[in-house]
Write a protein that holds these residues in place. Structure first.
Motif, PDB file in Angstrom:
ATOM      1  N   ARG A  41      34.348  40.481  46.914  1.00 24.86           N
ATOM      2  CA  ARG A  41      34.433  39.177  47.580  1.00 24.86           C
ATOM      3  C   ARG A  41      33.141  38.387  47.394  1.00 24.86           C
ATOM      4  O   ARG A  41      33.167  37.180  47.158  1.00 24.86           O
ATOM      5  N   VAL A  42      32.003  39.080  47.466  1.00 19.76           N
ATOM      6  CA  VAL A  42      30.722  38.392  47.296  1.00 19.76           C
ATOM      7  C   VAL A  42      30.550  37.900  45.862  1.00 19.76           C
ATOM      8  O   VAL A  42      30.016  36.814  45.608  1.00 19.76           O
ATOM      9  N   LEU A  43      31.023  38.701  44.905  1.00 17.33           N
ATOM     10  CA  LEU A  43      30.829  38.367  43.490  1.00 17.33           C
ATOM     11  C   LEU A  43      31.961  37.526  42.907  1.00 17.33           C
ATOM     12  O   LEU A  43      31.950  37.244  41.703  1.00 17.33           O
ATOM     13  N   SER A  44      32.938  37.159  43.707  1.00 14.90           N
ATOM     14  CA  SER A  44      34.041  36.345  43.187  1.00 14.90           C
ATOM     15  C   SER A  44      33.573  35.014  42.600  1.00 14.90           C
ATOM     16  O   SER A  44      34.118  34.567  41.572  1.00 14.90           O
ATOM     17  N   PRO A  45      32.553  34.338  43.163  1.00 17.43           N
ATOM     18  CA  PRO A  45      32.068  33.117  42.494  1.00 17.43           C
ATOM     19  C   PRO A  45      31.518  33.389  41.102  1.00 17.43           C
ATOM     20  O   PRO A  45      31.668  32.576  40.196  1.00 17.43           O
ATOM     21  N   LEU A  46      30.874  34.559  40.912  1.00 18.05           N
ATOM     22  CA  LEU A  46      30.385  34.885  39.576  1.00 18.05           C
ATOM     23  C   LEU A  46      31.537  35.070  38.593  1.00 18.05           C
ATOM     24  O   LEU A  46      31.445  34.682  37.426  1.00 18.05           O
ATOM     25  N   GLY A  47      32.638  35.678  39.074  1.00 19.86           N
ATOM     26  CA  GLY A  47      33.809  35.795  38.212  1.00 19.86           C
ATOM     27  C   GLY A  47      34.369  34.445  37.828  1.00 19.86           C
ATOM     28  O   GLY A  47      34.794  34.238  36.683  1.00 19.86           O
ATOM     29  N   ARG A  48      34.356  33.526  38.765  1.00 20.29           N
ATOM     30  CA  ARG A  48      34.839  32.174  38.454  1.00 20.29           C
ATOM     31  C   ARG A  48      33.927  31.493  37.446  1.00 20.29           C
ATOM     32  O   ARG A  48      34.399  30.809  36.523  1.00 20.29           O
ATOM     33  N   ILE A  49      32.615  31.682  37.599  1.00 16.60           N
ATOM     34  CA  ILE A  49      31.675  31.100  36.636  1.00 16.60           C
ATOM     35  C   ILE A  49      31.906  31.688  35.247  1.00 16.60           C
ATOM     36  O   ILE A  49      31.906  30.970  34.236  1.00 16.60           O
ATOM     37  N   THR A  50      32.125  33.008  35.173  1.00 22.88           N
ATOM     38  CA  THR A  50      32.353  33.651  33.884  1.00 22.88           C
ATOM     39  C   THR A  50      33.634  33.147  33.231  1.00 22.88           C
ATOM     40  O   THR A  50      33.661  32.857  32.025  1.00 22.88           O
ATOM     41  N   ARG A  51      34.712  33.043  34.006  1.00 17.38           N
ATOM     42  CA  ARG A  51      35.971  32.560  33.443  1.00 17.38           C
ATOM     43  C   ARG A  51      35.836  31.126  32.940  1.00 17.38           C
ATOM     44  O   ARG A  51      36.364  30.771  31.876  1.00 17.38           O
ATOM     45  N   THR A  52      35.151  30.292  33.697  1.00 16.34           N
ATOM     46  CA  THR A  52      34.959  28.907  33.260  1.00 16.34           C
ATOM     47  C   THR A  52      34.108  28.852  31.994  1.00 16.34           C
ATOM     48  O   THR A  52      34.390  28.067  31.081  1.00 16.34           O
ATOM     49  N   ALA A  53      33.077  29.696  31.930  1.00 14.89           N
ATOM     50  CA  ALA A  53      32.233  29.718  30.735  1.00 14.89           C
ATOM     51  C   ALA A  53      33.039  30.128  29.507  1.00 14.89           C
ATOM     52  O   ALA A  53      32.861  29.579  28.422  1.00 14.89           O
ATOM     53  N   ARG A  54      33.955  31.088  29.668  1.00 14.45           N
ATOM     54  CA  ARG A  54      34.792  31.492  28.538  1.00 14.45           C
ATOM     55  C   ARG A  54      35.738  30.374  28.122  1.00 14.45           C
ATOM     56  O   ARG A  54      35.967  30.154  26.930  1.00 14.45           O
ATOM     57  N   GLN A  55      36.288  29.661  29.098  1.00 16.55           N
ATOM     58  CA  GLN A  55      37.165  28.553  28.757  1.00 16.55           C
ATOM     59  C   GLN A  55      36.393  27.447  28.051  1.00 16.55           C
ATOM     60  O   GLN A  55      36.888  26.846  27.088  1.00 16.55           O
ATOM     61  N   VAL A  56      35.168  27.190  28.511  1.00 23.01           N
ATOM     62  CA  VAL A  56      34.346  26.161  27.872  1.00 23.01           C
ATOM     63  C   VAL A  56      34.012  26.567  26.445  1.00 23.01           C
ATOM     64  O   VAL A  56      34.120  25.778  25.502  1.00 23.01           O
ATOM     65  N   ALA A  57      33.605  27.837  26.263  1.00 24.73           N
ATOM     66  CA  ALA A  57      33.232  28.293  24.928  1.00 24.73           C
ATOM     67  C   ALA A  57      34.429  28.379  24.003  1.00 24.73           C
ATOM     68  O   ALA A  57      34.301  28.232  22.789  1.00 24.73           O
ATOM     69  N   GLY A  58      35.609  28.638  24.545  1.00 23.89           N
ATOM     70  CA  GLY A  58      36.775  28.792  23.701  1.00 23.89           C
ATOM     71  C   GLY A  58      37.478  27.496  23.364  1.00 23.89           C
ATOM     72  O   GLY A  58      38.300  27.464  22.453  1.00 23.89           O
ATOM     73  N   SER A  59      37.199  26.397  24.068  1.00 20.00           N
ATOM     74  CA  SER A  59      37.910  25.155  23.789  1.00 20.00           C
ATOM     75  C   SER A  59      36.948  23.991  23.592  1.00 20.00           C
ATOM     76  O   SER A  59      36.643  23.600  22.475  1.00 20.00           O
ATOM     77  N   ASP A  60      36.432  23.441  24.672  1.00 19.44           N
ATOM     78  CA  ASP A  60      35.525  22.310  24.545  1.00 19.44           C
ATOM     79  C   ASP A  60      34.530  22.350  25.694  1.00 19.44           C
ATOM     80  O   ASP A  60      34.534  23.256  26.524  1.00 19.44           O
ATOM     81  N   LEU A  61      33.677  21.347  25.714  1.00 23.16           N
ATOM     82  CA  LEU A  61      32.611  21.277  26.714  1.00 23.16           C
ATOM     83  C   LEU A  61      32.954  20.351  27.865  1.00 23.16           C
ATOM     84  O   LEU A  61      32.064  19.957  28.611  1.00 23.16           O
ATOM     85  N   ALA A  62      34.214  20.002  28.029  1.00 25.56           N
ATOM     86  CA  ALA A  62      34.597  19.065  29.087  1.00 25.56           C
ATOM     87  C   ALA A  62      34.860  19.750  30.423  1.00 25.56           C
ATOM     88  O   ALA A  62      34.903  19.085  31.454  1.00 25.56           O
ATOM     89  N   ARG A  63      35.042  21.048  30.422  1.00 24.31           N
ATOM     90  CA  ARG A  63      35.344  21.763  31.667  1.00 24.31           C
ATOM     91  C   ARG A  63      34.075  21.945  32.488  1.00 24.31           C
ATOM     92  O   ARG A  63      32.979  22.069  31.963  1.00 24.31           O
ATOM     93  N   ARG A  64      34.280  22.006  33.806  1.00 23.44           N
ATOM     94  CA  ARG A  64      33.186  22.234  34.733  1.00 23.44           C
ATOM     95  C   ARG A  64      33.611  23.269  35.770  1.00 23.44           C
ATOM     96  O   ARG A  64      34.797  23.462  36.029  1.00 23.44           O
ATOM     97  N   ILE A  65      32.629  23.940  36.352  1.00 20.32           N
ATOM     98  CA  ILE A  65      32.929  24.968  37.351  1.00 20.32           C
ATOM     99  C   ILE A  65      33.305  24.321  38.679  1.00 20.32           C
ATOM    100  O   ILE A  65      34.312  24.671  39.301  1.00 20.32           O
TER     101      ILE A  65
END
Length: 417
Positions: A140-164
């Motif tokens: 539960r404490v690290l869930s924000p880090l998981g969200r940051i990681t998933r967003t970073a993968r989406q940004v790296a895999g598609s474009d730079l328009a996504r934000r956390i």
């Protein structure tokens, strides 16, 4: 008159496919969640052991303090309920009282042992619950880090328009997410500016060169031009052509540094054959034999850039060859790895001057040649191998150079299938 060249399309935004690392035992991966779980559970276990020790010592002290009987036996009339206690049947009252005290001490020892066993069982059960609770709380404490990681993968895999855009309390994790969003914003602006620069440079640099080439060709087509003027025009036309090659190479190098987003099946054998056809006339003029077996090797990528890789390598192999009885060998194949996905390999080997191994580190740098000044050769502009390496990296592959026994090089391009 030459028409104005159409500016090239903007280069694709850089992307990266962060494939998860395959581990034979993923449950043993030392993640932060596992380490926090071990930390929470270990701290609880240590605290439980300390608490149990204190309780045991206090209970033993209390029982030891009450070991003296608050009464005296004056008449030996009894019945035993515990066979572990042995009392004399006929003796004095003093000996009988001593036997009773020993029996009471034995009972206290049994009580302490039972207390210790039950406390250890309770501690073991609570430790299991503590580790499970610690694992859940760490997640539960690290869930924000998981969200940051998933967003970073989406940004790296598609474009730079996504934000956390992480919500919640203004803590360290939210500060990290906001900082990451600011970095993405700056990267987005930088890559957008790079796209505009490449497009504008393509138009602004190619257009005047194309106009100069047209004017020179018109002047050279004049039959009344003097020989000196004709020779000057040919020299200027060659210089203009060299400048066009330099501009094309720089623009292609800027575009090929990016990851290939739109991938299609491309056969390296076909690409190599097309490149060979373009240099076959030059090879025949120089007396260089072209040979090699090209087996099908299909990869996912951009056909134009892959052809540019093969063309640059083959052109270098033909131009930097020996004057007599030289050859260039071009082969393609698919190599299967043990337990891994296969890889397509393009190999260009050639005869030529002996190349020391220590000089191979810099041949992929722009404008670098072996034992040649930057402007001392008319064989190219010094960008061929740089473009080939950038294009190979954009396809997730690599290119290496090895000196060949007897002179020449062996260039090897390895691409994932």
């Amino acid at each position: 008159m030459a028409t104005t060249p159409i500016p090239p399309t903007a280069p694709p935004k850089p992307s990266w496919d962060p494939r998860p690392m395959s581990s034979p035992r993923p449950w043993l991966r030392p993640t932060i969640r596992i380490r926090l779980t071990l930390l929470y559970g270990g701290m609880f276990l240590i605290a439980g052991v300390v608490l149990l020790t204190i309780i045991y010592l206090l209970a033993a002290d209390v029982l030891q303090g009450s070991s003296k009987l608050p009464f005296q036996i004056v008449k030996m009339d009894y019945s035993l309920t515990d066979p572990s206690c042995e009392l004399p049947s006929q003796s004095s009252t003093t000996l009988f009282n001593q036997a009773v005290a020993q029996c009471m001490n034995h009972q206290r020892a049994l009580a302490l042992d039972a207390l210790l066993r039950r406390s250890l069982l309770a501690l073991l059960g609570l430790a299991v619950l503590a580790f499970a609770f610690g694992y859940a709380m760490a997640g539960r404490v690290l869930s924000p880090l998981g969200r940051i990681t998933r967003t970073a993968r989406q940004v790296a895999g598609s474009d730079l328009a996504r934000r956390i855009k992480l919500d919640g309390p203004d803590d360290e994790l939210k500060e990290l997410a906001d900082t990451f969003d600011e970095m993405l914003e700056r990267l987005d602006r930088a890559f957008t500016a790079q796209q505009r620069f490449v497009a504008n440079a393509s138009h602004e640099l190619r257009t005047p060169l194309a106009i100069n080439r047209t004017l020179l060709e018109v002047q050279l087509s004049d039959p009344q031009a003097s020989p000196d003027l004709t020779q000057l025009g040919k020299t200027l036309l060659a210089t203009n052509e060299r400048s066009e090659q330099l501009v094309e190479g720089l623009l292609l190098l800027a575009r090929s540094d990016n990851e290939i987003v739109d991938r299609k099946p491309v056969d390296l054998a076909e690409v190599a054959s097309q490149a060979l056809e373009q240099v076959r006339t030059e090879a025949q003029d120089k007396g260089v034999e072209v040979r090699g077996v090209r087996r099908p090797a299909v990869v996912q990528g951009n056909g134009v850039l892959l052809e540019r890789i093969a063309l640059n390598l083959i052109q270098n192999a033909v131009r930097y060859n020996i004057p007599k009885d030289g050859w260039v060998e071009v082969t393609t194949e698919v190599q299967e790895g043990a337990g891994q996905a296969g890889q397509a390999v393009l190999v260009v080997a050639n005869t030529g001057p002996v190349v020391p191994a220590y000089e191979l580190d810099n041949i992929f740098e722009p404008f670098r040649r072996l034992r040649t000044e930057r402007t001392g050769s008319d064989k190219g502009v010094g960008l061929g191998l740089s473009i080939a390496r950038s294009a190979a990296r954009a396809h997730g592959g690599r290119i290496t150079a090895e000196p060949r026994d007897g002179g020449g090089l062996v260039m090897r391009v390895v691409l994932p299938v």
